[in-house]
Design a protein around this motif. Sequence first.
Motif, PDB file in Angstrom:
ATOM      1  N   CYS A 393       1.135  -1.337   0.014  1.00 53.40           N
ATOM      2  CA  CYS A 393      -0.256   0.236   0.493  1.00 53.40           C
ATOM      3  C   CYS A 393       0.794   1.234  -0.424  1.00 53.40           C
ATOM      4  O   CYS A 393       2.197   1.451   0.226  1.00 53.40           O
ATOM      5  N   ARG A 394       0.303   1.947   0.092  1.00 54.81           N
ATOM      6  CA  ARG A 394       1.132   3.906  -0.350  1.00 54.81           C
ATOM      7  C   ARG A 394       1.604   3.929  -2.201  1.00 54.81           C
ATOM      8  O   ARG A 394       2.144   3.393  -2.106  1.00 54.81           O
ATOM      9  N   SER A 395       0.943   4.667  -2.706  1.00 58.01           N
ATOM     10  CA  SER A 395       1.296   4.856  -3.462  1.00 58.01           C
ATOM     11  C   SER A 395       2.510   5.105  -4.222  1.00 58.01           C
ATOM     12  O   SER A 395       3.214   5.101  -5.183  1.00 58.01           O
ATOM     13  N   GLU A 396       3.303   5.709  -3.446  1.00 60.65           N
ATOM     14  CA  GLU A 396       5.167   5.858  -3.286  1.00 60.65           C
ATOM     15  C   GLU A 396       5.716   4.144  -3.704  1.00 60.65           C
ATOM     16  O   GLU A 396       7.203   4.575  -4.598  1.00 60.65           O
ATOM     17  N   ARG A 397       5.111   3.809  -2.838  1.00 63.00           N
ATOM     18  CA  ARG A 397       6.005   2.363  -2.731  1.00 63.00           C
ATOM     19  C   ARG A 397       4.887   1.788  -4.098  1.00 63.00           C
ATOM     20  O   ARG A 397       5.788   0.756  -4.343  1.00 63.00           O
ATOM     21  N   ILE A 398       3.800   1.397  -4.134  1.00 62.05           N
ATOM     22  CA  ILE A 398       4.029   0.624  -5.340  1.00 62.05           C
ATOM     23  C   ILE A 398       3.982   1.305  -6.781  1.00 62.05           C
ATOM     24  O   ILE A 398       3.793   0.831  -7.899  1.00 62.05           O
ATOM     25  N   ALA A 399       4.204   2.497  -6.852  1.00 60.99           N
ATOM     26  CA  ALA A 399       4.740   2.953  -8.129  1.00 60.99           C
ATOM     27  C   ALA A 399       6.113   1.888  -8.404  1.00 60.99           C
ATOM     28  O   ALA A 399       6.646   1.713  -9.662  1.00 60.99           O
ATOM     29  N   LYS A 400       6.476   1.648  -7.273  1.00 63.59           N
ATOM     30  CA  LYS A 400       7.468   1.715  -8.015  1.00 63.59           C
ATOM     31  C   LYS A 400       7.628   0.001  -8.090  1.00 63.59           C
ATOM     32  O   LYS A 400       7.918  -1.385  -9.235  1.00 63.59           O
ATOM     33  N   TYR A 401       7.104  -0.763  -7.857  1.00 65.05           N
ATOM     34  CA  TYR A 401       6.376  -1.981  -8.256  1.00 65.05           C
ATOM     35  C   TYR A 401       5.752  -2.718  -9.126  1.00 65.05           C
ATOM     36  O   TYR A 401       5.801  -3.644  -9.792  1.00 65.05           O
TER      37      TYR A 401
END
Length: 418
Positions: A393-401
């Motif tokens: 969760c949290r878009s700044e983490r999901i962006a990398k995934y």
Amino acid sequence: MKITNVSAMEILDSRGNPTVRAYVTIDNKITGSASVPSGASTGIHEALELRDGDDKRYCGKGVQKAIANIHQRIAPQLVGMNPFNQREIDMAMLELDGSKNKEQLGANAILGVSMATAVAAAKACNLPLYKYLGGVGAFRLPVPMMNILNGGEHADNSVDLQEFMVMPIGAPSFSEALRYGAETFHALKKILKKKNYATSVGDEGGFAPNLKSNDEACELILEAITQAGYTPGKDISLALDSAASSFYKDGSYDMHWSGTGKKTTDEMIALYQDWMEKYHIISIEDGLDENDWDGFNKLTAAIGKKVQIVGDDLFVTNKEFVQKGIEQSSANAVLIKLNQIGTVTETVETIQLCRKAGWNYIISHRSGETSDTFMADLCVAMGGGQIKTGSACRSERIAKYNRLLEIERELTSAALFC
């Protein structure tokens, strides 16, 4: 081609604090941009992140000085240089700064420009960033070290250790590994709710409940793995980031929430030996204080053949410290953070040193992140096979995934996952 313009602006990171976004333009009008992350749990030897110190603005955390350094000092030096000469550009900025830890220009200023240069050059070559940085060997997707429970400096709770992570080692592909991790994350949420624990999250997206002990954190994760339909130790194993420097005080490790009080170095090693078997732990990061070199030597000698012993604060992505660690057998893996050292070139040099020694290396985010996905491309380019970029969760983490999913899709059958 030549660099025609270098500029920057102040943006906000995932904690609402200012950070640097840099832009590099080359003479065919192509512009590359990059945003710089910021850490909360930082090693004392990290390159200096330049902040304004004006309490009347962003609580002193503004980065206008770093921005000014880019416009007034870095830009005049780099305009006219060849954007494909990454090392020459990075060395020019280091020479301009002249300090050991980049305190004159700020590591955030230097790194932003270094990364933006690589992005612009990749665009000019009409290549994805991972291929530009890694060449024909850039095809290995990483196993995610997914942070699903937070403590320490990354959460306001009763858990001493900073990160409890799941590693989907039994997955056949990156996309499946991501699914394994996400499903475990959601299973953990259901378990926490059932036990009336909070399901709010910490800086990196992991849950941050007040638990009875550090042991309970591991036990809950094992339960979540099982409830998600996976087998602990076969499909998914655990990894820890203790960030032990944060609870090292007056010569001992004060794990006050563990119920056992203060511990010596030897007692910490014994604890990890017990947890390793009990909780299927295969990686321990910063298990001891960043200055406890003798302790790291003992820890690696004791369990290094079975467990990945990772140095983060111990090495701060600095090849001088890594070389010392290699000579002393202080670990067998290094956490790689771009902003700890401050340039793309120095980061790659540290990775090359790890490769030469046969050590593992893990590309990592910081607790204060942005939506920038540079590190995802760098991870594939360098082929280390592991990435730390937070929770599901949290878009700044999901962006990398999501960027890694795009790369996997682009590579198709050429993608390697192991």
